[in-house]
Design an enzyme around this catalytic site. Sequence first.
Site, short mmCIF file in Angstrom:
data_model
loop_
_atom_site.label_atom_id
_atom_site.label_comp_id
_atom_site.label_asym_id
_atom_site.label_seq_id
_atom_site.Cartn_x
_atom_site.Cartn_y
_atom_site.Cartn_z
CD GLU A 180 -11.47 -1.70 -13.38
OE1 GLU A 180 -12.62 -2.14 -13.46
OE2 GLU A 180 -11.21 -0.52 -13.05
CB SER A 217 -10.47 5.04 -10.54
OG SER A 217 -10.74 6.11 -9.65
CG HIS A 226 -8.46 1.47 -11.43
ND1 HIS A 226 -9.77 1.05 -11.31
CD2 HIS A 226 -8.22 2.20 -10.32
CE1 HIS A 226 -10.28 1.50 -10.19
NE2 HIS A 226 -9.35 2.20 -9.58
CG ASN A 284 -14.95 2.68 -9.27
OD1 ASN A 284 -14.95 1.79 -8.42
ND2 ASN A 284 -14.05 3.64 -9.29
#
Length: 418
Positions: A284, A251, A272, A322
């Site tokens: 992801e 990540s 991810h 994130n």
Amino acid sequence: MLRLAGTEVVSLGGRPAEAATALLYACVNRTVNLAAAGYATVEDLDTALRLGCGLKFGPLHLLDLIGLDTVRSALLRLHEQTGSASYVPSPLLDRMVEEGLLGRKVGRGFHRYDHRGEIVPPARTAISGGTPREIRRAGVVGSGTMGRGIAEILIAAGIPTTLIARSTHKADEAADRIHASLTRLVRKGRMSEQDRQDVLARLTVATGYDALADADIVVEAVAEDMRAKRAVLQGIDAALKPGAIIATTTSSLSVTECANATGRPADVIGLHFFNPAPVMRLVEVVRTGHTADDVHATAHALVRWLRKTPVDCGDRVGFIVNHVLFPYLNDAIRMLARTDVTVDEIDTAVVTAYHHPMGPFTLLDTIGLDVSLAILETLSAASPTGEPEPAEELRRLVAAGHLGTKTGSGFRLVDNGR
């Protein structure tokens, strides 16, 4: 403050409501900047943040509901008051307001809306030019929470899977944890005992990469350390047959660098998963400049096979979720230092007015303050401006050993919630 269902008025008091709005508008503005950069589609941005953060509305959908002109005016006021670059309206937002694309109230903003105010889905486009490769067997390298979770969803989906751990003890422990997880599903009535036995029969645990020789795809799920990942990826690469795919769950590291650690960069892709993998629906999908079209197509097909939702994003630190989430959490911490609102007030305002499943401080404590600090430091190091610089209060709490729920003390549990 208006509840976003559109009609109900919720009284929150001025200060908490203003604080929550300031936090969310900065978050929305960051998402607009990602859309402006072409990093991901509007639909993928909204889907990623809605599923990854448990939101009722994706940020761009939220922006359409409030009104682009309304949010832009608020951002200008916030920038004038604070001087923070987070509130400088995205040039894309400026342009859309000038063009009259104000959101749902005019039928078009980041999304298009029909006469009932419902989003009109965009025309479907092909994922890539490739045909998915066949997946008959899979492998997972890593016996931690993420590795075990991914192995569990693979075998639950009917894919025989080999989990590789560093030692026999770790391998047996991982098998026991997966066994216990499936047993809980039986107790809750979500799985029959026969299904549990059938699922477990598809799991093999081992300690050597040679056990992956027949795998069609292997998911690497070891620690976020490039030196460790490079060694693991090279071991996987040497054991796999030609045409097998390697997926990394990183990540915060470069998927391209991970791919370049192998002799098959065209067969490497980022997947991810979010924690806990058996529960979270989002994955992801991160392709590099090397990734073959059929590998990309296979990744999408596999994610859908696992009953997850894939979203495409480019190879950059933080990907979508994130990149937007942790600066928002950092902003919330900094807000404590410059306002008189409390942790409880901000959390309550965000949950009540914007339908978030939890406020920023409850979320920070749940993630872990040490984990949050590490992610923010990674994002900061990768940014040309050094932002987001982790808030000093976060550093202080981590240094003092207050790491959140796992230590029994964090933002919600220290200094009477302030």
